[in-house]
Design a protein around this motif. Structure first.
Motif, PDB file in Angstrom:
ATOM      1  N   LEU A   1      31.812  40.128 -10.632  1.00 61.21           N
ATOM      2  CA  LEU A   1      32.586  38.896 -10.736  1.00 61.21           C
ATOM      3  C   LEU A   1      32.665  38.359 -12.159  1.00 61.21           C
ATOM      4  N   GLY A   2      31.732  38.731 -13.003  1.00 62.32           N
ATOM      5  CA  GLY A   2      31.724  38.214 -14.364  1.00 62.32           C
ATOM      6  C   GLY A   2      30.501  38.714 -15.109  1.00 62.32           C
ATOM      7  N   SER A   3      30.325  38.212 -16.311  1.00 63.86           N
ATOM      8  CA  SER A   3      29.186  38.629 -17.132  1.00 63.86           C
ATOM      9  C   SER A   3      28.651  37.422 -17.894  1.00 63.86           C
ATOM     10  N   THR A   4      27.386  37.497 -18.283  1.00 69.13           N
ATOM     11  CA  THR A   4      26.751  36.437 -19.060  1.00 69.13           C
ATOM     12  C   THR A   4      26.049  37.055 -20.256  1.00 69.13           C
ATOM     13  N   ILE A   5      26.336  36.516 -21.433  1.00 69.33           N
ATOM     14  CA  ILE A   5      25.708  36.952 -22.668  1.00 69.33           C
ATOM     15  C   ILE A   5      24.645  35.927 -23.060  1.00 69.33           C
ATOM     16  N   THR A   6      23.433  36.384 -23.336  1.00 66.62           N
ATOM     17  CA  THR A   6      22.367  35.510 -23.816  1.00 66.62           C
ATOM     18  C   THR A   6      22.058  35.862 -25.261  1.00 66.62           C
ATOM     19  N   PHE A   7      22.005  34.840 -26.088  1.00 64.79           N
ATOM     20  CA  PHE A   7      21.717  35.050 -27.517  1.00 64.79           C
ATOM     21  C   PHE A   7      20.807  33.929 -27.978  1.00 64.79           C
ATOM     22  N   GLY A   8      19.546  34.266 -28.240  1.00 68.54           N
ATOM     23  CA  GLY A   8      18.569  33.249 -28.616  1.00 68.54           C
ATOM     24  C   GLY A   8      18.388  32.247 -27.495  1.00 68.54           C
ATOM     25  N   GLY A   9      18.565  30.956 -27.799  1.00 69.35           N
ATOM     26  CA  GLY A   9      18.437  29.912 -26.784  1.00 69.35           C
ATOM     27  C   GLY A   9      19.757  29.500 -26.184  1.00 69.35           C
ATOM     28  N   SER A  10      20.797  30.316 -26.345  1.00 73.14           N
ATOM     29  CA  SER A  10      22.132  29.992 -25.839  1.00 73.14           C
ATOM     30  C   SER A  10      22.640  31.092 -24.933  1.00 73.14           C
ATOM     31  N   SER A  11      23.625  30.729 -24.111  1.00 75.45           N
ATOM     32  CA  SER A  11      24.237  31.732 -23.244  1.00 75.45           C
ATOM     33  C   SER A  11      25.738  31.462 -23.148  1.00 75.45           C
ATOM     34  N   LEU A  12      26.465  32.508 -22.750  1.00 77.72           N
ATOM     35  CA  LEU A  12      27.915  32.434 -22.599  1.00 77.72           C
ATOM     36  C   LEU A  12      28.300  33.204 -21.346  1.00 77.72           C
ATOM     37  N   GLU A  13      28.843  32.483 -20.358  1.00 73.44           N
ATOM     38  CA  GLU A  13      29.329  33.105 -19.125  1.00 73.44           C
ATOM     39  C   GLU A  13      30.829  33.355 -19.263  1.00 73.44           C
ATOM     40  N   ILE A  14      31.266  34.575 -18.916  1.00 74.85           N
ATOM     41  CA  ILE A  14      32.647  34.990 -19.178  1.00 74.85           C
ATOM     42  C   ILE A  14      33.322  35.414 -17.873  1.00 74.85           C
ATOM     43  N   GLU A  15      34.514  34.867 -17.619  1.00 77.83           N
ATOM     44  CA  GLU A  15      35.317  35.240 -16.457  1.00 77.83           C
ATOM     45  C   GLU A  15      36.781  35.322 -16.875  1.00 77.83           C
ATOM     46  N   ALA A  16      37.507  36.275 -16.283  1.00 76.51           N
ATOM     47  CA  ALA A  16      38.934  36.458 -16.587  1.00 76.51           C
ATOM     48  C   ALA A  16      39.740  36.244 -15.305  1.00 76.51           C
ATOM     49  N   PHE A  17      40.773  35.393 -15.387  1.00 80.39           N
ATOM     50  CA  PHE A  17      41.584  35.039 -14.227  1.00 80.39           C
ATOM     51  C   PHE A  17      43.044  35.433 -14.455  1.00 80.39           C
ATOM     52  N   ALA A  18      43.731  35.752 -13.362  1.00 83.25           N
ATOM     53  CA  ALA A  18      45.172  35.988 -13.426  1.00 83.25           C
ATOM     54  C   ALA A  18      45.880  34.651 -13.606  1.00 83.25           C
ATOM     55  N   ALA A  19      46.992  34.680 -14.324  1.00 83.82           N
ATOM     56  CA  ALA A  19      47.755  33.458 -14.599  1.00 83.82           C
ATOM     57  C   ALA A  19      49.234  33.717 -14.383  1.00 83.82           C
ATOM     58  N   PRO A  20      50.042  32.666 -14.232  1.00 75.64           N
ATOM     59  CA  PRO A  20      51.493  32.852 -14.064  1.00 75.64           C
ATOM     60  C   PRO A  20      52.124  33.504 -15.292  1.00 75.64           C
TER      61      PRO A  20
ATOM     62  N   ASP B   1      23.724  28.185 -35.631  1.00 68.17           N
ATOM     63  CA  ASP B   1      24.043  29.604 -35.827  1.00 68.17           C
ATOM     64  C   ASP B   1      24.387  30.288 -34.504  1.00 68.17           C
ATOM     65  N   GLU B   2      23.705  29.886 -33.426  1.00 67.48           N
ATOM     66  CA  GLU B   2      23.985  30.502 -32.124  1.00 67.48           C
ATOM     67  C   GLU B   2      25.375  30.129 -31.636  1.00 67.48           C
ATOM     68  N   ALA B   3      25.805  28.888 -31.897  1.00 68.86           N
ATOM     69  CA  ALA B   3      27.155  28.463 -31.512  1.00 68.86           C
ATOM     70  C   ALA B   3      28.198  29.267 -32.285  1.00 68.86           C
ATOM     71  N   LYS B   4      28.008  29.416 -33.571  1.00 69.07           N
ATOM     72  CA  LYS B   4      28.961  30.164 -34.389  1.00 69.07           C
ATOM     73  C   LYS B   4      29.020  31.634 -33.962  1.00 69.07           C
ATOM     74  N   ALA B   5      27.854  32.212 -33.663  1.00 64.83           N
ATOM     75  CA  ALA B   5      27.816  33.628 -33.273  1.00 64.83           C
ATOM     76  C   ALA B   5      28.512  33.858 -31.938  1.00 64.83           C
ATOM     77  N   LEU B   6      28.263  32.980 -30.960  1.00 63.94           N
ATOM     78  CA  LEU B   6      28.884  33.157 -29.652  1.00 63.94           C
ATOM     79  C   LEU B   6      30.364  32.797 -29.668  1.00 63.94           C
ATOM     80  N   ASN B   7      30.774  31.850 -30.520  1.00 68.89           N
ATOM     81  CA  ASN B   7      32.198  31.588 -30.694  1.00 68.89           C
ATOM     82  C   ASN B   7      32.903  32.833 -31.226  1.00 68.89           C
ATOM     83  N   LEU B   8      32.294  33.470 -32.205  1.00 67.35           N
ATOM     84  CA  LEU B   8      32.862  34.681 -32.784  1.00 67.35           C
ATOM     85  C   LEU B   8      32.897  35.805 -31.748  1.00 67.35           C
ATOM     86  N   PHE B   9      31.830  35.906 -30.948  1.00 62.12           N
ATOM     87  CA  PHE B   9      31.778  36.935 -29.908  1.00 62.12           C
ATOM     88  C   PHE B   9      32.899  36.724 -28.895  1.00 62.12           C
TER      89      PHE B   9
END
Length: 285
Positions: A103-122, A194-202
């Motif tokens: 259903l999705g994936s979660t990236i953990t980097f240091g003390g931060s995480s990023l959950e990623i999901e892709a949805f169909a759109a019109p 730094d974690e925010a900048k890294a995950l934004n770039l990711f």
């Protein structure tokens, strides 16, 4: 804070070494040399901008058909999207326990995480504005903020034990898809961390593959377990080899009538020629 995207590749050129100088003209020349060196990097990041300028030109997330999409041959393939590699991250896959559907994936980097999901759109409009409005209506504690990816959401979430986790929700519209990212930890509350900048770039480096399967708006784009680049390249090579063999199946049925053993003078080839008279024609005058 602006979006950190991927810039266009530039040719490698070594700038001439600057000569020590004391007058203003040579100081200016040295400054120009330093700028040339900075521009000679093989890949450069787009400069941050005060306003989100959208995706698909020099900034991601990307679509597989974008003109300037980065080379994702070495990305991790999850079906709906390809994830770039970044040192120090951990990947967790979210799946339905009953069906084992990814259903999705979660990236953990240091003390931060990023959950990623892709949805169909019109086809004709984006999806993020509607999704954001629904989230605001359903969660009174949610608030809109202007961030790296345009209008984002801040949403505190109550978890077990009475703890509150602050999240930052991002949505980016692409051609017939929307990619949603849910940031937590330092990446959600401190944009200069730094974690925010890294995950934004990711997140901006993700490449989405919508596919041609008919899907209703807001349906998750189908995913599959991770496929590493080496596995994908091996599968591609096997498919190409199989394609090269297509059309040759009839050759497998040809009997092998080669004589066994070495040829000798006792083995002869007999050639028969039979002449047959054709039909007779009579001419009547």
């Amino acid at each position: 804070m602006g979006l950190f995207g991927f810039g266009k590749k530039k040719s490698k050129k070594e700038a001439e070494p600057a000569v020590e100088a004391v007058d203003e003209d040579e100081v200016a020349a040295e400054t120009a040399n330093e700028q040339a060196k900075a521009e000679s990097a093989e890949t450069t990041l787009a400069e941050p901008s005060s306003a989100y300028e959208g995706r698909g030109d020099e900034r991601g997330p990307w679509d597989v058909d974008d003109e300037n999409v980065p080379d994702y041959d070495d990305y991790l393939d999850l079906g709906a999207y390809y994830l770039p590699f970044m040192q120090g991250i951990e990947l967790r896959i979210k799946a339905n326990r009953a069906t084992q559907t990814v259903l999705g994936s979660t990236i953990t980097f240091g003390g931060s995480s990023l959950e990623i999901e892709a949805f169909a759109a019109p086809k004709t409009m984006g999806l993020w504005d509607d999704v954001r409005a629904d989230l605001l209506e359903a969660n009174k504690a949610a608030s809109e903020i202007e961030g790296v990816f345009g209008t984002e959401l801040r949403l505190p979430v109550n978890v077990k034990g009475g703890k509150v986790v602050n999240t930052r929700i991002v949505g980016v519209d692409g051609p017939r898809w929307m990619l949603r990212g849910i940031f937590s930890g330092n990446a959600a509350v401190n944009p200069e961390h730094d974690e925010a900048k890294a995950l934004n770039l990711f997140f901006s480096g993700i490449v989405v593959e919508r596919g041609e399967e008919p899907l209703a708006p807001r349906d998750l784009i189908p995913m599959h377990p991770p496929v590493a680049p080496a596995e994908r390249k091996a599968a591609k090579a096997a498919a190409e080899a199989a394609a090269n063999e297509e059309g040759k199946e009839h050759l497998k049925d040809i009997p092998d009538n080669k004589p066994k053993g070495p040829l000798n003078y006792d083995q002869q080839t007999e050639v028969k020629t039979t002449l047959a008279r054709g039909p007779m024609f009579s001419e009547v005058r």
